[in-house]
Design an enzyme around this catalytic site. Structure first.
Site, PDB file in Angstrom:
ATOM      1  N   ASP A  72     -58.050  15.939  14.877  1.00  0.00           N
ATOM      2  CA  ASP A  72     -58.085  15.883  13.418  1.00  0.00           C
ATOM      3  C   ASP A  72     -58.058  14.440  12.929  1.00  0.00           C
ATOM      4  O   ASP A  72     -57.554  13.537  13.603  1.00  0.00           O
ATOM      5  CB  ASP A  72     -56.934  16.682  12.802  1.00  0.00           C
ATOM      6  CG  ASP A  72     -55.552  16.158  13.171  1.00  0.00           C
ATOM      7  OD1 ASP A  72     -55.370  15.692  14.315  1.00  0.00           O
ATOM      8  OD2 ASP A  72     -54.642  16.208  12.315  1.00  0.00           O
ATOM      9  N   GLU A 137     -52.152  16.535  13.864  1.00  0.00           N
ATOM     10  CA  GLU A 137     -51.327  15.341  14.028  1.00  0.00           C
ATOM     11  C   GLU A 137     -51.277  14.551  12.738  1.00  0.00           C
ATOM     12  O   GLU A 137     -50.249  13.990  12.384  1.00  0.00           O
ATOM     13  CB  GLU A 137     -51.873  14.461  15.153  1.00  0.00           C
ATOM     14  CG  GLU A 137     -50.891  13.397  15.644  1.00  0.00           C
ATOM     15  CD  GLU A 137     -50.943  12.091  14.875  1.00  0.00           C
ATOM     16  OE1 GLU A 137     -50.047  11.244  15.059  1.00  0.00           O
ATOM     17  OE2 GLU A 137     -51.879  11.891  14.071  1.00  0.00           O
TER      18      GLU A 137
END
Length: 379
Positions: A72, A137
Site C-alpha cells: 500500500d 502499513e
C-alpha cells in the site's frame, strides 16, 4: 531494463492506495510460487496480507530470514501538482518517479528478484526465506502485519532474522539502517470546568486556566536520559481545543491530545503514572484515555546487523550507520516473534511527497544488498 527495475515499474503502475492492494500481491505470488515458495493469503477487514515461505534443506531446524514490506501507498495529493501521473512510472533525470517508488515498491521488487537469483544460485540453500507483505502499513495498521504476526505466533512459528524494506537511507544510498524504533503512545485528555458568561468568571470554572499549569509542567518534564541507542523520550502536544467559537463564553471543557515517543529507558506504565501524578497534583477533574501504537524495540549488534553492514559496504563502499531515529514501522509488531529486526532501503527524502522518486542507479544495488544478506545468513 533490469528485472528489478521492470518489477518496480509494474508495481508502481498499480494504484494501491492504502488499504487497496490492487493485486500487487497476486503478482508477487506468481513470481514466488514459480521458485518454490508456499504462499498464504491472510485477509482481514479489506486488507490483503501475504505470508510466503520457501523452506531450506535444514527444514524448520534451519534459520529463517524474512523480508517485511507493504504494497500500500499513501494518497498522491493533488495529481495536477505532479510532474507526471503518479501511477505512471516515469523516467526523468536518472530518477524513476511514481507514488511508492521509494516507499516501498523498489524494496519489494529488489527482495523478490534477489530471492529468485539466490534460489537459482543456491538450490540446496540450508536456511529458509520468507516474505511478509501487507496492504495496511500506511493506514491504521490494525489489520496488516500485526494480524500475520498473530497467526504465526498462534502456530508457534518464529523468524530468526527480519529485514524490513523501509526507505532508511538519508543522504547517500546505504548510509543508514534502522536497528530499532522508539515506541509511540498517545493520550486524549479532557479537563472539565464549568461553562459560563465570560463577564462573570466567579460563576464559572475555566478549564483552560485550570489546565495551563499542568500543561506547562508536562512540557518542562524531563522524562528520561535515553541510552546509548535511543535519544531521550519526548512529549508533544498534537491538538488543543476548547470553546464554542463565541467570544463571550467560558468553555465547559478543554481537550488536549498528546504523544510520547519513548525509548527502552522508559515504560508505558511509568510514563502514564507520571502524567497522572502531574494532573492529580493540580487537582484537575479530568478524563484521560491512552492508545499505545507500538512499543520500542532494539536489535543489538549481531548476525543480522553484521551481515547487512558487510553487504552494504561490499556493494557501495559505505560504512553504514545504525540508528533508531524516525517514526514507527511494522518492525514493532515483528519484534514479538523475531529477535533480530533491521530496516534497510533506499533514500527517503521524497517519500510521501509530490513527485516521489528513486534514483534508477540505486535499484540494482538495493537488490544486490538483499541478495548478499541472504548468501551470508542462509546459503
Amino acid at each position: 531494463m533490469s528485472g528489478t527495475l521492470a518489477l518496480t515499474e509494474t508495481l508502481i503502475g498499480r494504484a494501491s492506495v492504502t488499504p487497496d492492494d490492487q493485486n500487487c500481491q497476486h503478482l508477487l505470488v506468481e513470481r514466488l510460487s514459480a521458485i518454490g515458495f508456499e504462499c498464504e493469503t491472510i485477509e482481514s477487514n479489506g486488507v490483503t496480507n501475504l505470508w510466503a515461505v520457501k523452506r531450506g534443506a535444514a527444514g524448520k531446524e534451519g534459520k529463517l530470514l524474512a523480508f517485511a514490506g507493504h504494497t500500500d501507498v499513501v494518497p498522491t495529493g493533488p495529481a495536477e501538482q505532479w510532474s507526471s501521473a503518479p501511477f505512471e512510472p516515469t523516467h526523468r533525470d536518472g530518477k524513476l518517479y511514481g507514488r511508492g517508488a521509494a516507499d516501498m515498491k523498489a524494496s519489494i521488487a529488489g527482495f523478490v528478484v534477489a530471492s529468485e537469483e539466490f534460489v537459482a544460485a543456491h538450490p540446496q540453500h540450508r536456511g529458509s526465506l520468507a516474505l511478509l507483505i501487507t496492504s495496511d502499513e500506511e493506514g491504521p495498521a490494525t489489520d496488516g502485519t500485526v494480524k500475520v504476526v498473530d497467526a504465526l505466533e498462534a502456530r508457534g512459528e518464529r523468524m530468526d532474522y527480519c529485514v524490513v524494506g523501509e526507505p532508511t537511507s538519508s543522504v547517500r544510498f546505504g548510509d543508514m539502517v534502522k536497528n530499532g524504533r522508539r515506541g509511540s503512545m498517545s493520550g486524549k485528555l479532557t479537563v472539565k470546568g464549568v461553562q459560563g458568561h465570560i463577564a462573570y468568571p466567579h460563576l464559572a470554572k475555566n478549564p483552560v486556566h485550570l489546565l495551563a499549569p499542568a500543561l506547562a509542567e508536562l512540557v518542562a518534564e524531563h522524562w528520561d536520559e535515553g541510552n546509548e541507542y535511543f535519544p531521550p523520550t519526548t512529549w508533544q502536544v498534537s491538538n488543543l481545543h476548547s470553546g464554542t467559537g463565541a467570544t463571550n463564553i467560558i468553555p465547559g471543557h478543554a481537550e488536549v491530545m498528546f504523544n510520547f515517543r519513548f525509548s527502552t529507558a522508559s515504560t508505558v506504565e511509568g510514563l502514564q503514572s507520571r502524567v497522572h501524578q502531574i494532573l492529580d497534583k493540580q487537582g484537575l477533574d479530568y478524563d484521560l484515555t491512552w492508545t499505545v501504537s507500538g512499543l520500542p524495540f532494539l536489535t543489538p549488534r549481531g548476525e543480522l546487523s553484521n551481515a547487512l553492514e558487510k553487504a552494504i559496504y561490499d556493494e557501495t563502499g559505505i560504512a553504514t550507520e545504525l540508528s533508531t531515529t524516525g517514526g514507527t514501522s511494522d518492525g514493532r509488531f515483528i519484534a514479538r516473534i523475531c529477535k533480530q529486526v533491521i530496516e534497510f532501503g533506499p533514500l527517503n527524502a521524497s517519500i510521501h511527497k509530490i513527485d516521489e522518486h528513486i534514483e534508477v542507479a540505486h535499484i540494482e544495488p538495493l537488490k544486490n544488498v538483499y541478495r548478499r544478506v541472504l548468501e551470508q545468513l542462509i546459503a
